[in-house]
Write a protein that holds these residues in place. Structure first.
Motif, PDB file in Angstrom:
ATOM      1  N   SER A 121      44.629  35.664  46.241  1.00  0.00           N
ATOM      2  CA  SER A 121      44.811  34.261  45.623  1.00  0.00           C
ATOM      3  C   SER A 121      44.995  34.336  44.258  1.00  0.00           C
ATOM      4  O   SER A 121      45.497  33.273  43.462  1.00  0.00           O
ATOM      5  N   GLU A 122      45.319  35.470  43.541  1.00  0.00           N
ATOM      6  CA  GLU A 122      45.165  35.518  42.156  1.00  0.00           C
ATOM      7  C   GLU A 122      46.732  35.279  41.616  1.00  0.00           C
ATOM      8  O   GLU A 122      46.838  34.522  40.706  1.00  0.00           O
ATOM      9  N   VAL A 123      47.772  35.909  42.273  1.00  0.00           N
ATOM     10  CA  VAL A 123      48.860  35.394  41.956  1.00  0.00           C
ATOM     11  C   VAL A 123      49.399  33.998  42.106  1.00  0.00           C
ATOM     12  O   VAL A 123      49.884  33.435  41.339  1.00  0.00           O
ATOM     13  N   LEU A 131      51.077  37.359  36.959  1.00  0.00           N
ATOM     14  CA  LEU A 131      49.613  37.698  36.575  1.00  0.00           C
ATOM     15  C   LEU A 131      49.150  37.312  35.156  1.00  0.00           C
ATOM     16  O   LEU A 131      49.873  37.342  34.243  1.00  0.00           O
ATOM     17  N   GLU A 132      47.888  36.699  35.024  1.00  0.00           N
ATOM     18  CA  GLU A 132      47.434  36.233  33.856  1.00  0.00           C
ATOM     19  C   GLU A 132      45.800  36.578  34.053  1.00  0.00           C
ATOM     20  O   GLU A 132      45.153  36.137  34.863  1.00  0.00           O
ATOM     21  N   PHE A 133      45.176  37.399  32.857  1.00  0.00           N
ATOM     22  CA  PHE A 133      44.143  37.964  33.085  1.00  0.00           C
ATOM     23  C   PHE A 133      42.990  37.287  32.451  1.00  0.00           C
ATOM     24  O   PHE A 133      41.757  37.622  32.089  1.00  0.00           O
ATOM     25  N   THR A 134      43.432  36.091  31.631  1.00  0.00           N
ATOM     26  CA  THR A 134      42.406  35.449  30.861  1.00  0.00           C
ATOM     27  C   THR A 134      41.652  34.373  31.747  1.00  0.00           C
ATOM     28  O   THR A 134      40.444  33.933  31.070  1.00  0.00           O
ATOM     29  N   TYR A 135      41.721  34.081  32.900  1.00  0.00           N
ATOM     30  CA  TYR A 135      41.031  33.104  33.727  1.00  0.00           C
ATOM     31  C   TYR A 135      41.351  33.491  35.164  1.00  0.00           C
ATOM     32  O   TYR A 135      42.781  33.377  35.644  1.00  0.00           O
ATOM     33  N   GLN A 136      40.357  33.824  36.102  1.00  0.00           N
ATOM     34  CA  GLN A 136      40.463  34.242  37.270  1.00  0.00           C
ATOM     35  C   GLN A 136      40.353  33.110  38.323  1.00  0.00           C
ATOM     36  O   GLN A 136      39.252  32.100  37.815  1.00  0.00           O
ATOM     37  N   ASN A 137      40.721  33.054  39.380  1.00  0.00           N
ATOM     38  CA  ASN A 137      40.293  32.141  40.646  1.00  0.00           C
ATOM     39  C   ASN A 137      39.332  31.872  41.167  1.00  0.00           C
ATOM     40  O   ASN A 137      38.345  33.091  41.014  1.00  0.00           O
ATOM     41  N   VAL A 138      38.669  30.683  41.807  1.00  0.00           N
ATOM     42  CA  VAL A 138      37.282  30.549  42.074  1.00  0.00           C
ATOM     43  C   VAL A 138      36.618  31.488  43.271  1.00  0.00           C
ATOM     44  O   VAL A 138      35.526  31.719  43.093  1.00  0.00           O
TER      45      VAL A 138
END
Length: 258
Positions: A104-106, A117-124
Motif C-alpha cells: 500500500s505504500e506506493v 515513494l516518500e519516507f516522511t509519512y507511512q500508511n496506516v
C-alpha cells in the motif's frame, strides 16, 4: 436465528466507507484548497474547475468529510484485536498486515504526496502492523513468562513504549497514539463496557470526532458476517490509486497534501 447487532463485516464496511470519505477529502478536495494559492494551477484551470477551487463552501465540506473519516481508525483498531483473539495463526496475521503495508505504500505516497515513494509519512497498515506486533509481545509477557510481578510490569511498559516509539520513529499514520489506542482495546478486551469507556477516553483527547465510532462498536454482536477478508485489505491500496488518478486527471496530482 439472526443475532441482533452488527457483524464484524458490517463494522468493516462502516470503517471502509468512512475511510474513503476521509481520503476523498484529504487526497482530492484538499488539493483544490491548496490550488487556490497556486497561480499556475489557476491559470490552467477550466472555468468549471476554477469555480470549484474558488468555492467558499469547499473548506467546510472538506472539514465535515474529514470528521466523518475519524470514525474509521477506532473500528480498525477494535477489529484488529478481535482478529488477534480469534485468529488460528497469529504469525500469518502479522505477515499479512506487513505485506499489505508494503503493497500500500506506493499508492499511499502517490495519493498524498504525488510521488512513488516518500519516507516522511507511512500508511496506516504500518500502524496496525506495529500495533499487532506490540500486542503479540504484550500477550507473551502476560501469558507465558514466569516472572515476578514487578519485572512483568517493567517488561509490559518496555513493550508498550517500544511499540509506540517504533510507530513514531517510522512516521506511521497516527504514529505512537495509534499504537497506544490499539493497546487500550487489547488491555480491556475482556470487558466490553470498560473497553468502550477506555477507548472513548483514549481517543477523545486528540480526535474528538472519533468517539462516534464507539456507537457501531457497542452494537457489535461478535458474529463474523460475510467472508471477504482479502477484499477488505485490497480496497485500501486500490482506492488510493483511484483517488490519485482522479487528482492527476484534474491536473492536481503533483500537489502534496500530507
Amino acid at each position: 436465528m439472526k443475532t441482533k447487532g452488527l457483524s464484524g463485516s458490517t463494522l468493516k464496511i462502516i470503517a471502509v466507507v468512512t475511510m474513503i470519505i476521509d481520503h476523498i477529502a484529504a487526497a482530492v478536495l484538499w488539493r483544490f484548497v491548496l490550488a487556490r494559492g497556486n497561480s499556475a494551477v489557476l491559470a490552467g484551470a477550466s472555468e468549471g474547475l476554477l469555480r470549484v477551487i474558488q468555492s467558499e463552501n469547499l473548506l467546510l465540506i472538506y472539514r465535515v468529510m474529514r470528521n466523518v473519516g475519524r470514525i474509521a481508525f477506532p473500528i480498525f483498531c477494535f477489529l484488529l484485536i478481535e482478529g488477534f483473539e480469534h485468529t488460528r495463526d497469529v504469525r500469518k496475521y502479522v505477515v499479512r498486515l506487513g505485506l499489505f503495508a508494503l503493497l500500500s505504500e506506493v499508492p499511499f505516497d502517490l495519493a498524498f504526496h504525488g510521488k512513488l515513494l516518500e519516507f516522511t509519512y507511512q500508511n496506516v497498515f504500518f500502524t496496525l502492523f506495529a500495533g499487532l506486533v506490540t500486542v503479540v509481545l504484550f500477550h507473551a509477557v502476560e501469558e507465558y513468562l514466569e516472572i515476578n510481578p514487578a519485572l512483568r510490569v517493567f517488561l509490559l511498559a518496555v513493550v508498550s513504549i517500544g511499540g509506540m516509539y517504533l510507530a513514531h520513529a517510522v512516521h506511521t499514520d497516527y504514529a505512537a497514539r495509534g499504537v497506544m489506542c490499539i493497546l487500550v482495546f487489547y488491555i480491556f478486551r475482556k470487558n466490553k463496557q470498560a473497553q468502550i469507556i477506555a477507548g472513548v477516553l483514549a481517543f477523545f483527547w486528540w480526535e474528538p470526532a472519533a468517539v462516534f465510532a464507539f456507537v457501531p462498536i457497542a452494537l457489535y454482536n461478535g458474529a463474523r458476517g460475510i467472508r471477504l477478508k482479502y477484499a477488505f485489505y485490497a480496497v485500501y491500496p486500490i482506492h488510493l490509486l483511484i483517488l490519485y488518478a482522479l487528482s492527476a486527471l484534474l491536473g492536481l496530482g503533483a500537489i502534496a497534501v500530507v
